[in-house]
Design an enzyme around this catalytic site. Structure first.
Site, PDB file in Angstrom:
ATOM      1  N   ARG A 147      23.777  39.090  43.253  1.00 26.93           N
ATOM      2  CA  ARG A 147      24.581  39.315  42.048  1.00 26.93           C
ATOM      3  C   ARG A 147      25.383  38.051  41.718  1.00 26.93           C
ATOM      4  O   ARG A 147      25.522  37.143  42.541  1.00 26.93           O
ATOM      5  CB  ARG A 147      25.556  40.485  42.265  1.00 26.93           C
ATOM      6  N   LEU A 172      31.590  35.779  43.506  1.00 28.06           N
ATOM      7  CA  LEU A 172      31.781  35.307  44.873  1.00 28.06           C
ATOM      8  C   LEU A 172      32.035  36.487  45.798  1.00 28.06           C
ATOM      9  O   LEU A 172      31.386  37.505  45.693  1.00 28.06           O
ATOM     10  CB  LEU A 172      32.898  34.265  44.896  1.00 28.06           C
ATOM     11  N   LEU A 190      29.656  47.341  38.903  1.00 23.20           N
ATOM     12  CA  LEU A 190      31.109  47.235  38.906  1.00 23.20           C
ATOM     13  C   LEU A 190      31.716  48.088  40.012  1.00 23.20           C
ATOM     14  O   LEU A 190      31.090  49.012  40.528  1.00 23.20           O
ATOM     15  CB  LEU A 190      31.673  47.643  37.537  1.00 23.20           C
ATOM     16  N   ALA A 191      32.950  47.740  40.367  1.00 23.43           N
ATOM     17  CA  ALA A 191      33.692  48.469  41.396  1.00 23.43           C
ATOM     18  C   ALA A 191      35.135  48.612  40.936  1.00 23.43           C
ATOM     19  O   ALA A 191      35.868  47.616  40.830  1.00 23.43           O
ATOM     20  CB  ALA A 191      33.625  47.726  42.729  1.00 23.43           C
ATOM     21  N   CYS A 198      36.824  37.467  44.911  1.00 24.82           N
ATOM     22  CA  CYS A 198      36.026  36.808  43.867  1.00 24.82           C
ATOM     23  C   CYS A 198      36.323  35.313  43.770  1.00 24.82           C
ATOM     24  O   CYS A 198      36.027  34.687  42.753  1.00 24.82           O
ATOM     25  CB  CYS A 198      36.216  37.505  42.519  1.00 24.82           C
TER      26      CYS A 198
END
Length: 221
Positions: free
Chosen positions: A78, A81, A158-159, A175
């Site tokens: 994906r 980071l 997404l989370a 990230c």
């Protein structure tokens, strides 16, 4: 029928390992080869740190230290980071053929952001985008977004932090963004907001922003 809204199957996976979620995503990606198979996979993960595409691998010592905390560590394809996934976080993996929607990755990411901003608004939280990825409340990220798209078939996603144990984020720079924080629906509202509380709002917002029909499926292969 021309002009009909695309149908997206909602698949509730419950709490699954990151590796199992990858397997199921690939299953749904492969289904697109033979017929329309748009799906929205919803889950929570056992504690795991995931790394996205970057120029240099993370130092082995850092990854070993994270494993010692009791979390798995996975490298993924994906964007973005390093981030954390765990219980109390609503993870959403849309596996969509953008040909059924709008064939634009930029459009797709923008609609994901709008979906989460709408969810936050339903809870009375003003969220927004920023030059960084994800959705933010002020200088604190409430939702990470990292996608993969091959031949206009999407995966990852997404989370959204609901009632996540935020201490897991203290061991990384989420990230890769220095000087910023993370937050959750629970922290912002100062009351418990579970994944189960959040799912109906996410589904409503997703249906609205992606202009689709949702069908329910409670199990996966």
């Amino acid at each position: 029928m021309k002009g009909a809204r695309p149908v997206v199957e909602v698949v509730r996976l419950g709490v699954v390992s990151y590796q199992e979620a990858l397997r199921l995503q690939q299953l749904y990606v492969d289904r697109h080869r033979s017929s329309p198979a748009n799906a929205l996979l919803l889950c929570q993960h056992l504690p795991v740190y995931t790394t996205g595409i970057r120029h240099k691998p993370y130092p082995a010592a850092l990854l070993d230290r994270l494993r010692l905390l009791g979390a798995d560590v996975h490298r993924t394809n994906r964007g973005g980071l390093i981030t954390f996934h765990g219980p109390g976080q609503l993870v959403c993996y849309p596996v969509l053929n953008l040909g059924n929607f709008t064939k634009s990755v930029r459009w797709y990411v923008c609609e994901l952001e709008k979906t989460i901003i709408s969810v936050c608004r339903r809870f009375g939280i003003e969220a927004s985008t920023s030059p960084h990825t994800g959705v933010w409340v002020g200088d604190q990220k409430i939702c990470a977004i990292g996608i993969h798209c091959g031949r206009y078939i999407t995966s990852h996603g997404l989370a959204l932090n609901c009632n996540t144990d935020m201490s897991w984020f203290g061991h990384i720079v989420p990230c890769g963004i220095e000087g910023k924080g993370v937050t959750s629906l629970t922290v912002k509202l100062q009351r418990d907001v579970s994944v189960e509380d959040t799912i109906p709002h996410l589904l409503d917002a997703f249906r609205q922003h992606f202009n689709c029909e949702l069908t329910e499926e409670h199990t996966a292969e």
